[in-house]
Structures are given as C-alpha cells and as structure tokens.
Scaffold this motif. Structure first.
Motif, PDB file in Angstrom:
ATOM      1  N   ALA A 383      20.745  -7.530  -0.180  1.00 11.64           N
ATOM      2  CA  ALA A 383      19.555  -7.138  -1.138  1.00 11.64           C
ATOM      3  C   ALA A 383      18.468  -5.809   0.002  1.00 11.64           C
ATOM      4  CB  ALA A 383      19.845  -7.185  -2.297  1.00 11.64           C
ATOM      5  N   PHE A 384      18.488  -4.423  -0.876  1.00 15.58           N
ATOM      6  CA  PHE A 384      16.914  -4.079  -0.339  1.00 15.58           C
ATOM      7  C   PHE A 384      16.517  -3.180  -1.604  1.00 15.58           C
ATOM      8  CE2 PHE A 384      20.831  -1.274  -0.094  1.00 15.58           C
ATOM      9  CZ  PHE A 384      20.087   0.653  -0.216  1.00 15.58           C
ATOM     10  N   GLY A 385      14.938  -2.934  -1.528  1.00 13.76           N
ATOM     11  CA  GLY A 385      14.196  -2.040  -1.909  1.00 13.76           C
ATOM     12  C   GLY A 385      13.705  -0.987  -1.190  1.00 13.76           C
ATOM     13  N   GLU A 386      13.327   0.639  -1.239  1.00 11.96           N
ATOM     14  CA  GLU A 386      12.575   1.324  -0.627  1.00 11.96           C
ATOM     15  C   GLU A 386      11.780   2.186  -1.003  1.00 11.96           C
ATOM     16  OE1 GLU A 386      14.737   2.087   3.824  1.00 11.96           O
ATOM     17  OE2 GLU A 386      13.701   4.390   3.606  1.00 11.96           O
ATOM     18  N   LEU A 387      10.207   2.056  -0.753  1.00 14.55           N
ATOM     19  CA  LEU A 387       9.679   2.891  -1.816  1.00 14.55           C
ATOM     20  C   LEU A 387       8.650   3.794  -1.182  1.00 14.55           C
ATOM     21  CD1 LEU A 387       7.581   1.033  -4.958  1.00 14.55           C
ATOM     22  CD2 LEU A 387       6.230   2.047  -3.417  1.00 14.55           C
ATOM     23  N   THR A 388       8.340   5.052  -1.980  1.00 11.54           N
ATOM     24  CA  THR A 388       7.918   5.982  -1.391  1.00 11.54           C
ATOM     25  C   THR A 388       6.936   6.420  -2.419  1.00 11.54           C
ATOM     26  OG1 THR A 388       9.616   7.011  -0.156  1.00 11.54           O
ATOM     27  CG2 THR A 388       7.766   7.996  -0.377  1.00 11.54           C
ATOM     28  N   TYR A 389       5.375   6.590  -1.837  1.00 14.54           N
ATOM     29  CA  TYR A 389       4.217   6.038  -2.976  1.00 14.54           C
ATOM     30  C   TYR A 389       3.733   7.541  -2.619  1.00 14.54           C
ATOM     31  CZ  TYR A 389       0.662   5.846  -5.993  1.00 14.54           C
ATOM     32  OH  TYR A 389      -0.164   5.777  -7.208  1.00 14.54           O
ATOM     33  N   ASP A 390       3.897   8.680  -3.442  1.00 15.23           N
ATOM     34  CA  ASP A 390       3.074  10.423  -3.138  1.00 15.23           C
ATOM     35  C   ASP A 390       1.445  10.186  -3.188  1.00 15.23           C
ATOM     36  OD1 ASP A 390       1.431  12.419  -2.982  1.00 15.23           O
ATOM     37  OD2 ASP A 390       2.063  13.523  -4.199  1.00 15.23           O
ATOM     38  N   LEU A 391       0.316   9.328  -2.523  1.00 12.48           N
ATOM     39  CA  LEU A 391      -0.467   9.418  -2.682  1.00 12.48           C
ATOM     40  C   LEU A 391      -1.984  11.070  -2.610  1.00 12.48           C
ATOM     41  CD1 LEU A 391      -1.381   7.337   1.119  1.00 12.48           C
ATOM     42  CD2 LEU A 391      -0.957   6.493  -1.913  1.00 12.48           C
ATOM     43  N   GLY A 392      -1.295  11.837  -2.256  1.00 12.65           N
ATOM     44  CA  GLY A 392      -2.209  12.851  -2.692  1.00 12.65           C
ATOM     45  C   GLY A 392      -2.437  13.724  -1.511  1.00 12.65           C
ATOM     46  N   ASN A 393      -3.064  14.748  -1.711  1.00 10.53           N
ATOM     47  CA  ASN A 393      -3.366  15.243   0.188  1.00 10.53           C
ATOM     48  C   ASN A 393      -2.495  14.964   0.734  1.00 10.53           C
ATOM     49  OD1 ASN A 393      -6.324  15.474  -1.869  1.00 10.53           O
ATOM     50  ND2 ASN A 393      -7.130  13.729  -1.292  1.00 10.53           N
ATOM     51  N   ASP A 394      -1.413  15.540   0.706  1.00 12.91           N
ATOM     52  CA  ASP A 394      -0.234  15.549   1.537  1.00 12.91           C
ATOM     53  C   ASP A 394       0.313  13.811   2.286  1.00 12.91           C
ATOM     54  OD1 ASP A 394       0.268  18.214   1.886  1.00 12.91           O
ATOM     55  OD2 ASP A 394      -1.971  18.179   2.262  1.00 12.91           O
ATOM     56  N   ASN A 395      -0.522  13.125   1.931  1.00 15.63           N
ATOM     57  CA  ASN A 395      -0.365  11.388   2.251  1.00 15.63           C
ATOM     58  C   ASN A 395       0.380  10.667   1.547  1.00 15.63           C
ATOM     59  OD1 ASN A 395      -2.431  11.426   4.269  1.00 15.63           O
ATOM     60  ND2 ASN A 395      -3.961  11.791   2.534  1.00 15.63           N
TER      61      ASN A 395
END
Length: 676
Positions: A383-395
């Motif tokens: 089982a897996f989970g892969e998360l992307t979080y937009d930090l703003g300012n192109d990060n």
C-alpha cells in the motif's frame, strides 16, 4: 524459431518504394484557397538524453528516435544512451544487463506499461530488459534514486518506465502508422511496424518487430561470437466511451535466440507471452480526479544450452551437451486513486505481485520430456501514498510512504521468508522565476529491499552459510538526491548528484571454481551526472555530459565492484531544415577501483581497465513529409577496446577464457522510417 512471416524482407522493399511515392507521401497540403508546402524537419540522432522534467529528477526519452551507437535492440541497449546508465556485456550483440550509478539487478525497477516482467535465468542471461523492444513504446521515463513509492517493491537506485500512450482518433483521420527498417554491418537487419486504427470510441493497435545480426568483428578484426535473432508482436484493443474513460486490453508474444561470447551456454529460446487489462476513469468528483486499475500476466520461457547455436566442446564444467529450461510466471495487479484538495495532490493505492519460478534440465533436448519443477514462489502486497503540497512562490513539497508485505518460498527445500518492508521519501522542489529559467530539487529516500531470486537461489552460500536462502539479510538504502537544471539564452546546464548509506549491501564473490558466494556488507555510495549545452549559431550546437559513480565497502574498506569508470560524452550538431550532421565522441577513463573476483550475479572485477575513446558520425535527411533517412558510422577509427563491465571469453567460443573480449569495431548503419 517461429516468427511472424509478415515482418521479413518484404517490409524493407515496401518502405523503400513508399519513400518515393507521391501518392502515399505528398509533400504538399491543398486547401480550397492555395497550395502550401509542408516542411518536415529532419530528426536528430540521439546520442545522449538531455530532456528533463520534474526539476531535473526525471529523464524522459523518445524510443522511436534513432540513437547512436547503432539503434537499440532491447531495453538495456537503449538505456545506455541515458547519462548514468551502463551495462554488463555478456558477449551477445544484445541482452546486456543494465546498471545505473553502479547499482545492478532489482535495485533498478524496470516497468513496462506500469507492470513488471521478470527474467528466469539463474545467471540473468534473460534480464528483464531482454524482453523489451524499445521502439514499440512511446516514452521512457527514468526516476532517479528512491524518489517514488508508487510501484511494488521500490527500486533503490532508479525506477525505469517504458510506456505506451492511449490512441486518440477523430472523424478527420481514423488511422495512423509508422514503420522503419535498419540495415547495418555484420548482417544487422531490424524491421519495425506500428499501426493503429479506430474512431472516437475505440481503437486497435499493432506493434511488431524483428531484429537479426551476425557475429561482429572487433577493431583487431577478431570475430566475437555474438549473433542473435528476435521478434516481438503486441496488440491492444482500446475503448473510450467518453473523454474521461479509458479501457485497454493487451496481449503479446515474442521469442529470440542469442550467442554469447562470455558464457559457456547460449540462449536458444527467449519466449514471452503477455496479457493485460487496464482501466482509467477521470474527473469522478471535485476531489477524486482519477481512478486507475490494471492487471497483467507474463510468462517467460527461456532455454540455455551448449550445442544448438555453437559446436559442442566439452569443458571441465560441462562434459556433455546440456540444456536448462527455466520459466517465470508473473501476475501483477494495481489500483490507484488521484485526489486533489486545494494545494494538495495525493496518489494512493494498493498493488500486488505473484510470481513463480520453475526449472527443468537434461542432456540434449531430453528436458522437454521432464516436468517443470517449481523452486520459488514469491508474493507481495503493498500500500502506498504519495503527496504533493504546493508551498507557493514556485515551491512544492513531495513525500511518500509505502509498506510491502513480502513472502518468498523455497519450494523444494520447504523454507519460507516473510518480511514487512518500508520505503519512504521526502523532497523539496523549486521552480525559479521565468527570468532565471531554472529548477532545483533535494530529496531524501529510504528503501528496504528483499533479496531477489538471483541473490537467494544462485549463490552456493550466504554469509558463510550453505543455506543461502535463510542467511542473506534485507538491504537498506538511505540516499540523498539533489540537482538543478538551468537554461538561459544560448546556454543550458544541469546536474544531478547523490550520496547514500547502504546497510547490508548484498555483495557477490566468486571462489576459485567460479561459484558465487553472497554476503552482506555496509557500503557508502556517491556520484553525479552533469551536462552543459551551447547554441553557437542557428545551425551549430554542442553539448557535453559526464557521469561518475563511486562506492566503498566500509565493512572491509575496499571498493564496491562492477562500477563503470568516469565517462564523458561530447556531441556536436549542424542542423538545417531538411538535414542534420552530427559527431559523437565518447570517452571512458580507466577504472583502478576494483575488488577482484567480487561483483554481481552476472560478472565480477578481474583486473583494472584501461580508458578509451570512440568517435561516431551520423546524419539525417528528410526525404519527404513523414519519411526520414538516418545514417551513422560507429567507432569510426575502428578502435579495439573493452568496456570495464565486460565478461571474459568462454569455452567453446574460440576466445581466451582468461581475457575479456573487445567491443564491436567500425560499424556502418542506415535507418529509414516513415509515418502515415
């Protein structure tokens, strides 16, 4: 060896005729108002892969483009054009075993359309890439390091994905196709066809190819036994009832044979049968953006013998004509969901793999009358989970976690192993403002890896114990990856670097009888790949790339073995609308960091190696709309040279068993391709 008759020489003639047929390939398009010439640019022969995505972490390649040296016959052959990859050469002109950053085997996850197809030979004569015909795929993606958890039994060194894209047709055109023929020195002949037809709701696609070659000669004029013949056929039936739904059923068959200069046996059969079903649904709700599921079955049937492709010669190890037939059945299944909430994207899912290995052997062809004996059963569920979080300012911040429950059974000795294996990573990415045109990343990943079939069953001992299966520990890798890419004006540059600590690295040593003995050691690894490019004028461009890998066995304070030396590649191109000219200079340094008689299940270090340089030339010409001609000369100066990752000659081939054989000498090739 059975093969599809429609893929033989008539294809060559058909393409040559089509090149000059104005009825099939007109170079103008007519409208109601005027006649406008259509100019199609000539393709560029790929000598090193520079295209990058995901802040430099991912390399993407187009396997349908011609490459130099001479276009690839299998997956390992193609991957060597990507900076960071090398291959252990066994002496056939095909079926090498790929390495990445000095790492080998199951540390590199090889996937085709999201599924894994494993080889069966105990000495990896049929590595996973042996069953891959690159030109049959639309894209190759390489994810460096342990920086994804989306696939079963995560690769610690890299994840390599060969993939085909869904077909899309409309009312204006309901078919497409492409075909190519390559002719080269030493009887090389490749033929490839891909055709597809359909409408807005359904399609059918056929990929089929054949490749054949005689043994090559090295720069000294010595014949190196290395001939091969192989073919692949795959078909896909797709259904797209609406723009958000895709279902595809696939099936395929393949076979081949190869003569090896560096082994005492040849591969007289490389049969593959594949069947798969894939479903994808998009835009299910405001949060659930996609659900995808697939199930795939592969059966690889491989025969190695010492009499059918060479004249039998008794050796101390094999005094009689012998054959061994091994097979691997693999069943993969995967379900994943992509969700989005404001600044968060999450890909989560479960996957499973079941594979079974069997073996039978006998004198001459008597093995065919023997029942297959299962010696390994493997099962994993993860089982897996892969998360992307937009930090703003192109990060953005990317992280992932997976758990795999792995069960391996040594059927004949009634032993089993169970292991819960974690893997995880976290990564920070930055896309600089447009005026800087740059991207950077830094990530930390951790992987625990179960010893694979070759590490559990091929060695005669593990950590000094004759019960290898129970005695080899899992391998743990903690690795830091970082890199950048930058482009501004006529100048571009990129770099990827890494360093890692490996606990219980699985190391293979060969005793005086050439029997493999495996043990766990601790190790440190480090290295980098880098490149720069410059556009001198509208027509002239150049790029330079280098790669270096380093490893140390910290348990014994000795170098890690079977690591390719420092390598540099220089490309110079002259580009016009209808034609291109190119020069490719590959330079490899000497390798003095060796560990004698240590290595992997395919080869080991036997001596320090000398450096070398080879020059290759290429050119392309756009004959008409959709028709291109590519030509090349590899190793122009006909140098006699040996790769560091190279086996020694083998009994029965006429080559010295105490010396490594040379690579191919001067080699001419021409490839003609057409699209319609």
């Amino acid at each position: 060896m059975a093969q599809p008759t429609f893929l033989l020489q008539p294809l060559t003639a058909a393409i040559c005729i089509a090149c000059y047929s104005p009825l099939v390939f007109a170079n103008v398009q007519t409208t109601a108002d005027d006649v406008m010439p259509v100019h199609t640019l000539a393709p560029i022969v790929v000598t090193t892969q520079m295209e990058r995505d995901a802040n430099g972490l991912i390399v993407r390649a187009d396997p349908k483009q011609p490459i130099q040296p001479v276009p690839a016959t299998d997956g390992a052959d193609y991957l060597q054009s990507i900076v960071g990859f090398s291959a252990v050469n066994s002496g056939a002109g095909t079926n090498g075993d790929v390495t990445f950053r000095g790492m080998f085997g199951s540390r590199i996850k090889i996937l085709t359309d999201g599924t894994e197809n494993l080889g069966a030979c105990p000495s990896r004569m049929d590595s996973p890439t042996s069953y891959i015909s690159p030109e049959s795929y639309d894209r190759i993606s390489v994810i460096k390091g342990p920086q994804t958890v989306q696939y079963a039994n995560t690769g610690s060194a890299a994840t390599v994905i060969f993939e085909r894209t869904p077909e899309q047709f409309d009312e204006n055109k309901n078919y497409r196709g492409q075909a190519s023929v390559l002719l080269g020195s030493f009887g090389r002949l490749d033929q490839n066809i891909e055709v597809a037809a359909g409408d807005e709701k359904k399609y059918v696609r056929l990929n089929t190819n054949r490749s054949v070659s005689n043994s090559y000669k090295d720069g000294n004029g010595t014949t190196v036994p290395s001939d091969w013949e192989r073919w692949n056929t795959d078909i896909a039936l797709g259904w797209t009832p609406d723009k958000d739904t895709w279902l595809e059923l696939t099936g395929g068959k393949a076979d081949g044979e190869a003569v090896y200069a560096g082994r005492e046996m040849d591969g007289s059969k490389f049969a593959r049968e594949s069947l798969g079903l894939r479903v994808e649904k998009k835009n299910i709700s405001d949060v659930i953006k996609k659900i995808e599921a697939q199930v795939n079955y592969n059966f690889n049937d491989h025969v190695m013998d010492n009499f059918s492709l060479r004249e039998f010669t008794p050796t101390p190890m094999m005094k009689m004509p012998m054959a061994t037939n091994v097979a691997r059945k693999t069943l993969n299944a995967r379900v994943a969901m992509t969700s989005e909430w404001e600044k968060i994207t999450l890909i989560s899912g479960v996957d499973t793999q079941n594979n079974e290995h069997s073996i039978r052997k006998g004198m001459h062809n008597s093995y065919k009358k023997q029942p297959r004996q299962t010696d390994m059963e493997f099962q994993s569920i993860g089982a897996f989970g892969e998360l992307t979080y937009d930090l703003g300012n192109d990060n953005q911040f990317v992280t992932g976690l997976r758990l795999d429950q792995v069960d391996v059974n040594a059927v004949q000795s009634h032993q089993s192993r169970q292991q819960l294996l974690p893997s995880a990573f976290l990564r920070f990415e930055n896309i600089h403002p447009e005026h800087d045109d740059g991207k950077t990343y830094i990530g930390l990943g951790y992987v625990e890896r179960m010893p694979d079939y070759w590490e559990l069953f091929s060695p005669v001992s593990g950590n000094g114990n004759s019960n290898t299966f129970k005695s080899i520990d899992t391998e743990k890798t903690l690795q830091l990856d970082l890199g950048y890419q930058h482009a501004h004006g006529n100048f571009s540059s990129w770099a990827s670097a890494y360093t890692g600590l490996i606990q219980d690295f699985i190391l293979t040593k060969y005793n005086a009888d050439d029997k493999a003995e495996t043990r766990n050691v601790d190790a440190v690894i480090a290295g980098a790949e880098a490149g720069v490019g410059y556009q001198f004028t509208d027509a002239i461009q150049a790029d330079v790339s280098v790669m270096y890998a380093w490893g140390e066995n910290t348990t014994n304070n000795t170098p890690l073995p079977q690591i390719a030396p420092l390598e540099g590649r220089v490309n110079l191109r002259y580009i016009q609308d209808r034609y291109t000219l190119g020069a490719y200079w590959r330079m490899a340094d000497s390798q003095n960091r060796i560990s004698e008689r240590e290595g992997n299940i395919v080869g080991y270090d036997n001596k320090k190696s000398s450096g070398f340089g080879t020059l290759s030339l290429n050119g392309t010409y756009n004959l008409s709309n959709g028709v291109d001609l590519s030509v090349g000369i590899d190793n122009v100066l006909d140098r006699a040279y040996t790769e560091h990752l190279n086996k020694m000659g083998a009994s029965g081939t006429g080559l010295p068993t105490t010396e490594q054989f040379n690579n191919i000498g001067r080699n001419y090739w021409a490839r003609i391709s057409m699209k319609f």
